[in-house]
Design a protein around this motif. Structure first.
Motif, PDB file in Angstrom:
ATOM      1  N   THR A 237     -27.905  20.634  20.192  1.00  0.00           N
ATOM      2  CA  THR A 237     -26.900  19.565  20.197  1.00  0.00           C
ATOM      3  C   THR A 237     -27.427  18.293  20.854  1.00  0.00           C
ATOM      4  O   THR A 237     -28.009  18.330  21.940  1.00  0.00           O
ATOM      5  N   VAL A 238     -27.217  17.163  20.178  1.00  0.00           N
ATOM      6  CA  VAL A 238     -27.503  15.844  20.725  1.00  0.00           C
ATOM      7  C   VAL A 238     -26.280  14.962  20.470  1.00  0.00           C
ATOM      8  O   VAL A 238     -25.300  15.407  19.874  1.00  0.00           O
ATOM      9  N   HIS A 239     -26.338  13.723  20.924  1.00  0.00           N
ATOM     10  CA  HIS A 239     -25.291  12.752  20.596  1.00  0.00           C
ATOM     11  C   HIS A 239     -25.838  11.769  19.574  1.00  0.00           C
ATOM     12  O   HIS A 239     -26.954  11.258  19.742  1.00  0.00           O
ATOM     13  N   ILE A 240     -25.071  11.519  18.516  1.00  0.00           N
ATOM     14  CA  ILE A 240     -25.402  10.484  17.549  1.00  0.00           C
ATOM     15  C   ILE A 240     -24.220   9.521  17.512  1.00  0.00           C
ATOM     16  O   ILE A 240     -23.106   9.913  17.145  1.00  0.00           O
ATOM     17  N   ASP A 241     -24.473   8.286  17.914  1.00  0.00           N
ATOM     18  CA  ASP A 241     -23.410   7.280  18.055  1.00  0.00           C
ATOM     19  C   ASP A 241     -22.276   7.810  18.928  1.00  0.00           C
ATOM     20  O   ASP A 241     -21.093   7.607  18.631  1.00  0.00           O
ATOM     21  N   GLY A 242     -22.643   8.537  19.978  1.00  0.00           N
ATOM     22  CA  GLY A 242     -21.674   9.008  20.959  1.00  0.00           C
ATOM     23  C   GLY A 242     -20.965  10.292  20.609  1.00  0.00           C
ATOM     24  O   GLY A 242     -20.197  10.809  21.413  1.00  0.00           O
ATOM     25  N   GLN A 243     -21.231  10.831  19.420  1.00  0.00           N
ATOM     26  CA  GLN A 243     -20.572  12.052  18.995  1.00  0.00           C
ATOM     27  C   GLN A 243     -21.548  13.228  18.984  1.00  0.00           C
ATOM     28  O   GLN A 243     -22.737  13.064  18.711  1.00  0.00           O
ATOM     29  N   SER A 244     -21.026  14.416  19.269  1.00  0.00           N
ATOM     30  CA  SER A 244     -21.848  15.620  19.260  1.00  0.00           C
ATOM     31  C   SER A 244     -22.367  15.894  17.858  1.00  0.00           C
ATOM     32  O   SER A 244     -21.628  15.785  16.874  1.00  0.00           O
ATOM     33  N   ALA A 245     -23.644  16.256  17.746  1.00  0.00           N
ATOM     34  CA  ALA A 245     -24.258  16.531  16.440  1.00  0.00           C
ATOM     35  C   ALA A 245     -25.324  17.607  16.588  1.00  0.00           C
ATOM     36  O   ALA A 245     -25.985  17.698  17.622  1.00  0.00           O
ATOM     37  N   LEU A 246     -25.485  18.412  15.554  1.00  0.00           N
ATOM     38  CA  LEU A 246     -26.515  19.454  15.527  1.00  0.00           C
ATOM     39  C   LEU A 246     -27.781  18.868  14.927  1.00  0.00           C
ATOM     40  O   LEU A 246     -27.839  18.557  13.734  1.00  0.00           O
TER      41      LEU A 246
END
Length: 340
Positions: A237-246
């Motif tokens: 999990t990382v953040h992309i544009d502030g949202q959680s993303a796999l």
């Protein structure tokens, strides 16, 4: 070999019901690309979009219409009702409908058939626009196709390469009939710039490279962990544009122009992020392998400042697995952080 299609070119397509609940007649006014295959394609639209964009540039330079949308693309099972309606049950096939719902181009791909980009582009050469003659351009290109339908046919060329899938066992051939495999070094790469933890990084990656692998292998940001590599454990999990993303399910080429934050970017120098400090305080980890993904998912969860119960936190964090079963401590850390 006889043509398997039931409908001749120019015929009106049947008003079939698509899996998304729409009928084909509901899509009038735009080109529609129907792709029939025995299984779902993965990685899905993102990888295909990259290939399509490259073919569009090859065909049209930089002047292709900005309003062309991949919403015209519909992936269907070759064992379904729609495939039977078009006469391609059990076969890999591609059908292009124009804005009026007429069949304008169709083909099947045999299990052992090998296709290369050049071959497919040559097959579509007749669809190129007429050369400029100094007179106002006609509203359609040869064959009565509109420019939008022509561009969709260009997308169809790329789609053919995706339809071919694994080659099945074939009759033995002599060495003179075989070709040496293409070296891995000849695989095309794409230059991209990724903004990660506030810094821009220029990379050369293949279109199929996942963001997770770009982070770990190209940029050596190994805090993001590779667990299942199928989007089921949450370790990446990382953040992309502030949202959680796999990141294992996110292609690097589709992340360009977006703000990416990894576990390395949470702390401010030596000062831990409040969520990191709470994990330490509550001993919310054991082996620690899932911890970066847990922390990234948790920080995205609490940024809306809502107060959630333990049950709500457990549900929201259900995509992040901990094999050491440190869940009670993880929930305690998140509860403390959301009330801070």
């Amino acid at each position: 070999m006889s043509d398997p299609f039931r409908l001749p070119l120019g015929a009106a397509a049947p008003n079939c019901l698509l899996p998304n609940g729409l009928h084909l007649h509901d899509l009038r006014g735009q080109p529609v690309l129907l792709a029939f295959a025995p299984d779902e394609w993965n990685p899905a639209q993102a990888y295909q979009s990259t290939i399509f964009a490259h073919l569009l540039r090859e065909f049209e330079g930089s002047n292709f219409p900005p309003d062309i949308s991949l919403s015209c693309w519909h992936s269907l099972s070759c064992n379904g009702v729609v495939a039977a309606e078009f006469g391609v049950a059990g076969q890999r096939a591609l059908v292009l409908l124009d804005e009026q719902g007429q069949v304008r181009w169709q083909t099947t791909v045999a299990p052992n058939q090998e296709l290369r980009t050049g071959q497919v582009l040559a097959a579509l050469e007749a669809l190129r626009p007429l050369a400029s003659t100094g007179t106002p351009p006609a509203p359609a290109i040869p064959g009565g196709l509109s420019r939008r339908t022509f561009v969709t046919a260009t997308l169809a060329a790329a789609a053919l390469l995706l339809l071919v899938g694994p080659v099945e066992a074939a009759e033995p051939v002599s060495p003179s009939e075989t070709q040496p495999p293409m070296p891995a070094s000849n695989v095309a790469t794409i230059p991209i710039t990724l903004t990660i933890n506030g810094e821009a990084h220029r990379l050369e990656v293949e279109p199929r490279v996942a963001l997770l692998d770009a982070l770990r292998e190209n940029l050596h940001l190994t805090g993001t962990k590779k667990g299942c590599d199928h989007g089921q454990c949450g370790a990446c999990t990382v953040h992309i544009d502030g949202q959680s993303a796999l990141s294992c399910l996110t292609l690097a080429v589709m992340s360009e122009g977006r703000k990416i934050t990894t576990i390395e970017g949470l702390a401010q120098g030596e000062a831990l992020h409040p969520m990191q400090a709470a994990f330490v305080k509550h001993d919310a980890f054991q082996c620690g392998y899932c911890t970066p993904g847990q922390i990234m998912a948790a920080t995205a969860l609490v940024q809306d400042k809502q107060r959630r119960s333990a049950a709500e936190i457990r549900e929201a964090m259900s995509g992040n697995l901990c094999r050491c079963a440190a869940y009670p401590n993880i929930i305690a850390a998140i509860q403390e952080t959301q009330t801070a």
